[in-house]
Each structure stands twice: as structure tokens, then as C-alpha cells.
Design an enzyme around this catalytic site. Structure first.
Site, PDB file in Angstrom:
ATOM      1  N   CYS A  69      -3.302   3.178  -3.173  1.00 40.66           N
ATOM      2  CA  CYS A  69      -4.215   3.717  -2.159  1.00 40.66           C
ATOM      3  C   CYS A  69      -3.813   3.292  -0.755  1.00 40.66           C
ATOM      4  O   CYS A  69      -3.135   2.287  -0.553  1.00 40.66           O
ATOM      5  CB  CYS A  69      -5.683   3.308  -2.339  1.00 40.66           C
ATOM      6  SG  CYS A  69      -6.341   3.676  -3.949  1.00 40.66           S
TER       7      CYS A  69
ATOM      8  N   LEU B 157      -5.073   6.778  -4.880  1.00 36.82           N
ATOM      9  CA  LEU B 157      -4.288   6.796  -6.103  1.00 36.82           C
ATOM     10  C   LEU B 157      -5.265   6.367  -7.194  1.00 36.82           C
ATOM     11  O   LEU B 157      -5.684   5.208  -7.234  1.00 36.82           O
ATOM     12  CB  LEU B 157      -3.104   5.829  -6.024  1.00 36.82           C
ATOM     13  CG  LEU B 157      -2.242   5.745  -7.284  1.00 36.82           C
ATOM     14  CD1 LEU B 157      -1.560   7.071  -7.583  1.00 36.82           C
ATOM     15  CD2 LEU B 157      -1.176   4.664  -7.138  1.00 36.82           C
TER      16      LEU B 157
ATOM     17  N   ASN C  46      -8.155  -1.606  -0.843  1.00 38.50           N
ATOM     18  CA  ASN C  46      -6.943  -1.274  -1.571  1.00 38.50           C
ATOM     19  C   ASN C  46      -6.640  -2.472  -2.459  1.00 38.50           C
ATOM     20  O   ASN C  46      -6.583  -3.590  -1.965  1.00 38.50           O
ATOM     21  CB  ASN C  46      -5.824  -1.017  -0.553  1.00 38.50           C
ATOM     22  CG  ASN C  46      -4.424  -1.000  -1.171  1.00 38.50           C
ATOM     23  OD1 ASN C  46      -3.484  -1.460  -0.559  1.00 38.50           O
ATOM     24  ND2 ASN C  46      -4.303  -0.483  -2.355  1.00 38.50           N
ATOM     25  N   GLY C  47      -6.487  -2.256  -3.741  1.00 34.31           N
ATOM     26  CA  GLY C  47      -6.146  -3.372  -4.611  1.00 34.31           C
ATOM     27  C   GLY C  47      -6.789  -3.279  -5.975  1.00 34.31           C
ATOM     28  O   GLY C  47      -7.282  -2.231  -6.388  1.00 34.31           O
TER      29      GLY C  47
ATOM     30  N   THR D 245      18.117  -8.504   4.260  1.00 32.72           N
ATOM     31  CA  THR D 245      18.012  -8.794   2.822  1.00 32.72           C
ATOM     32  C   THR D 245      16.943  -7.931   2.168  1.00 32.72           C
ATOM     33  O   THR D 245      17.131  -7.418   1.063  1.00 32.72           O
ATOM     34  CB  THR D 245      17.678 -10.292   2.616  1.00 32.72           C
ATOM     35  OG1 THR D 245      18.603 -11.062   3.373  1.00 32.72           O
ATOM     36  CG2 THR D 245      17.778 -10.678   1.159  1.00 32.72           C
TER      37      THR D 245
ATOM     38  N   ARG E  70      18.243  -4.317   1.854  1.00 33.72           N
ATOM     39  CA  ARG E  70      19.252  -4.216   0.784  1.00 33.72           C
ATOM     40  C   ARG E  70      18.587  -4.240  -0.597  1.00 33.72           C
ATOM     41  O   ARG E  70      18.900  -3.418  -1.467  1.00 33.72           O
ATOM     42  CB  ARG E  70      20.248  -5.381   0.916  1.00 33.72           C
ATOM     43  CG  ARG E  70      21.422  -5.290  -0.038  1.00 33.72           C
ATOM     44  CD  ARG E  70      22.361  -6.465   0.133  1.00 33.72           C
ATOM     45  NE  ARG E  70      21.712  -7.717  -0.244  1.00 33.72           N
ATOM     46  CZ  ARG E  70      21.816  -8.853   0.440  1.00 33.72           C
ATOM     47  NH1 ARG E  70      22.520  -8.896   1.560  1.00 33.72           N
ATOM     48  NH2 ARG E  70      21.217  -9.948   0.022  1.00 33.72           N
TER      49      ARG E  70
END
Length: 413
Positions: free
Chosen positions: A2, A50, A75-76, A337, A340
Site C-alpha cells: 500500500c 494492495l 501501511n504495514g 551498494t 547494485r
């Protein structure tokens, strides 16, 4: 899971401002809603859903008959919402885990609310009766939250920074969009004009402190002491519980699998627990790498051993290079990092979205920080200094690995 967005005290037309909220539409592919706040015509909430629990009543902002003055966008996932209901006798009106936030707040205020939640969360709670706005975020910042607050009290809050950077305001928006700090809540006064004023920012939990919510935990009391068998048994109990409590989704579960220790353990325990609670579809595991890369070979071995329905995504150099700009846009960071490491995770998430029906994805994030799994730890001058470094990494997770895990998956819903 969400995307949340809210404005308080907007000088500009909200129908223009809400275009900014569409920049996080990828986080919630199932539905979206904009809702103005009664009595505050320049305040509104935006939500991209979602659907993971309660398909019928899960839209937000969440409002219930019992507390008509409370508005919640979050959200969570709150893992202990059923235990809290049992302990305090809460009368839920939906199956949404986040509804517990309204009941906890009504019972004991914002400090108790944030401290009693066992889960990953970022939320915006509005109390129109007491003219307050509250923001809060989980201890490790697993769920993202950004805010911008101008000198004259215009507040914007969003799951990602991109939903705030082009907001219109009478004074030019020179205020910085900043990440909201993990393990904190903020209290803001809501003025009759819809503008806000920050009252206090409070750290409610630190990663070394036992959280308040253990009082209603389902884990048995663990024996203390550093005897090797005791320690191993305690780790096993806590680890299995960590996987078990996350099995609350109403949508299909999958697991990222690199073949390394962390994701292999998660996948193996997940499969075992899914069988125990009679989830009758096969666990889909996902690996990505270049042809014959060590990760693919190791993941193939683990998948065969545990018996998962395994998917491999073969990546070539060109695909990786082509994805870089999209990945940076999703991550909102130039950390080398992180970028990547995100390429593979972004592309495997894209595959999961297009080719499967798995929606809730488990992974092995965070364990290297917690258990000193990075190779440079063998150079630590002392155990104490290694522990300090581990703690530093945990505190900064929200800027790196947790950020990568959230954005690369959320980019594909």
C-alpha cells in the site's frame, strides 16, 4: 503493501495536489481513494491499496462507527492485533489488522499505541475531536514514511518522497522532504485553518530495549543463560515465531531464495509452518542470477531439498544496465551498494508480478546486521565493538537494505 499520502493545510486546490499522490500508485494496484476531511476542506488523505487482508472492508482511511472523529491511513502489518483484541476486549468492526490502532489510541493515547504494536507500520492518525495529527513508524523503518512541513504549517506525508516533491504551496516549498525517523511518533496540533504545528517528536522504542508488546506475546517464556543448547533453542523458538506470525495474509505467499543461509532458513521454516496450518498451495520460491551463477545453483539445491515450486529468473548484463534508471527512481537513493543490490531484486519482483499470483513475499533481510554476517566483522577488535557496529547497522537499516526490500517489491505491487 500500500501507499499512503496526506496533506494538511493546503493553499492550493486539492484536485490539483492529488496528482502528486498518483506518483505512488505502483504501491497499491488494487484500488485507490482520495478523501477530504469533514470540516477541514484543505486537508485530505490519499490511499493506494494492495489488498492483503479483508477484501471487503480494507479501504482507507479507516473509520469506524465507534470513533467517528478518528481517521487512519496506515501501511504495514500488525501481527498481534488478535492478541491485543483478546487482552483488552476490543470490539473490531472489520478484519483489518490496522483497526487495532484506533482502539489502542482510544484506550491509552498515542504512546501506548505505538509501543504495543508488534509489526511493521507507518501511519497517519487524525483525531478531529482533539485537533491532533499523529505520525508513527516501526522500530527498523521496514515501512517507509516521508514528510514535508513548511514554516507556515503546511504538512505533506507520503510513503515515498516522490509523492511530495512537486506539491504546490503559496510560499515556495523550500522545506526539505525528509524520511520520518524509525521507532518514533510525532504529535502535531491541527489548527482551525487546517495548518499544523509540531508539538513533540518522541522515540518510543530502541532496538536494544524489550518492546512493551511482549506482555501479550504468544511466545513461551524463554530460559535465560548462555549455555549453548539454551541459546540455540531460544533462537529456534524466536525465529520460528517470527515466520509464523507473518503468516496472516489472505493472498498467496512466496519467498525469495538466494540459496544463502538466511533466505534458505526462512524458506524452509516457512514451508514447514504452511503445512502445519494447512495452507494447501505449494510455496513458490524465486531466485535470480546470471546463467550458472552460484546463487542460482545454491537456490536450486535448497528448493529441491525443501520441495518448493521453484522459479529461476536468468539475468543478462544488458537487462541489468537497462534497469538502473528505473531502479534509482524507485529507490530514491544514489547509494551505490544499494543500487547494485537492488537490480536483481527489482527484476525478480517484476517477474513475480507478471508471471505468478504470489503477492506476499518473505525474504532473509536484516539477519547480517543482527548476527554480524558481513565478512568484515572478522576484523572486529573486540566482541563489544562488533556489537556496537551491529547496532549501528540495525539503526541505519531503513536507509539501505530495508529501503531496497520495500521499494524494489512495492515498485511492482
Amino acid at each position: 503493501m500500500c501507499g499512503i499520502w496526506a496533506l494538511f493545510g493546503s493553499d492550493e486546490c486539492l484536485s490539483v495536489q492529488c496528482l502528486s499522490a498518483m506518483k505512488i500508485a505502483h504501491r497499491g494496484p488494487d484500488a485507490f481513494r482520495f478523501e477530504n476531511v469533514n470540516g477541514f476542506t484543505n486537508c485530505c488523505f490519499g490511499f493506494h491499496r494492495l489488498a492483503v487482508v479483508d477484501q471487503l472492508y480494507g479501504m482507507q482511511p479507516i473509520r469506524v462507527k465507534k470513533f467517528p472523529y478518528l481517521w487512519l491511513c496506515y501501511n504495514g502489518e500488525i501481527y498481534n492485533f488478535k492478541q491485543l483484541q483478546k487482552q483488552f476486549g476490543f470490539d473490531y468492526q472489520t478484519l483489518v489488522d490496522g483497526e487495532v490502532i484506533l482502539h489502542l489510541y482510544n484506550r491509552g493515547g498515542i504512546e501506548q499505541t505505538a509501543s504495543m504494536l508488534d509489526g511493521v507500520f507507518a501511519f497517519i492518525l487524525l483525531d478531529t475531536a482533539n485537533r491532533k495529527v499523529f505520525l508513527a513508524r516501526d522500530t527498523y523503518g521496514v515501512r517507509p514514511l516521508f514528510k514535508v512541513l513548511t514554516d507556515d504549517g503546511f504538512l505533506g506525508v507520503c510513503s515515498e518522497a516522490k509523492g511530495l516533491i512537486n506539491l504546490k504551496h503559496s510560499t515556495s516549498l523550500c522545506s526539505k522532504v525528509e524520511p520520518f525517523l524509525p521507532g518514533h511518533y510525532e504529535v502535531l496540533d491541527l489548527k482551525p485553518s487546517g495548518k499544523v504545528a509540531s508539538v513533540e517528536l518522541v522515540k518510543f522504542h530502541s532496538c536494544k530495549d524489550e518492546p512493551l508488546h511482549v506482555a501479550c506475546d504468544t511466545v513461551e517464556a524463554l530460559p535465560s543463560g548462555f549455555d549453548l543448547e539454551t541459546v540455540k533453542s531460544n533462537i529456534r523458538i524466536l525465529f520460528e515465531n517470527a515466520v509464523r506470525k507473518r503468516l496472516m495474509a489472505h493472498r498467496r505467499i512466496g519467498c525469495l531464495l538466494s540459496g544463502g543461509l538466511d533466505s534458505s532458513l526462512v524458506a524452509a521454516v516457512l514451508l514447514k509452518l504452511m503445512k502445519e496450518i494447512n495452507i494447501n498451495y505449494p510455496l513458490q520460491t524465486f531466485a535470480i542470477g546470471m546463467e550458472n551463477s552460484p546463487d542460482l545453483l545454491a537456490a536450486r539445491k535448497v528448493a529441491a531439498h525443501i520441495g518448493s515450486e521453484h522459479h529461476e529468473v536468468i539475468l543478462n548484463t544488458e537487462e541489468g544496465i537497462q534497469a538502473i534508471e528505473e531502479v534509482i527512481f524507485s529507490l530514491e537513493t544514489y547509494d551505490i551498494t544499494t543500487i547494485r543490490a537492488s537490480i536483481g531484486m527489482y527484476l525478480v519482483s517484476k517477474y513475480i508480478r507478471k508471471k505468478t499470483d504470489s503477492v506476499v513475499i518473505f525474504s532473509g533481510e536484516g539477519s547480517d546486521e543482527l548476527t554480524q554476517g558481513y565478512i568484515y566483522f572478522h576484523k572486529a577488535p573486540s566482541p563489544e565493538e562488533a556489537a556496537e557496529e551491529s547496532e549501528r547497522l540495525l539503526k541505519e537499516l531503513y536507509l539501505f537494505d530495508v529501503l531496497r526490500a520495500d521499494r524494489t517489491t512495492a515498485a511492482h505491487g
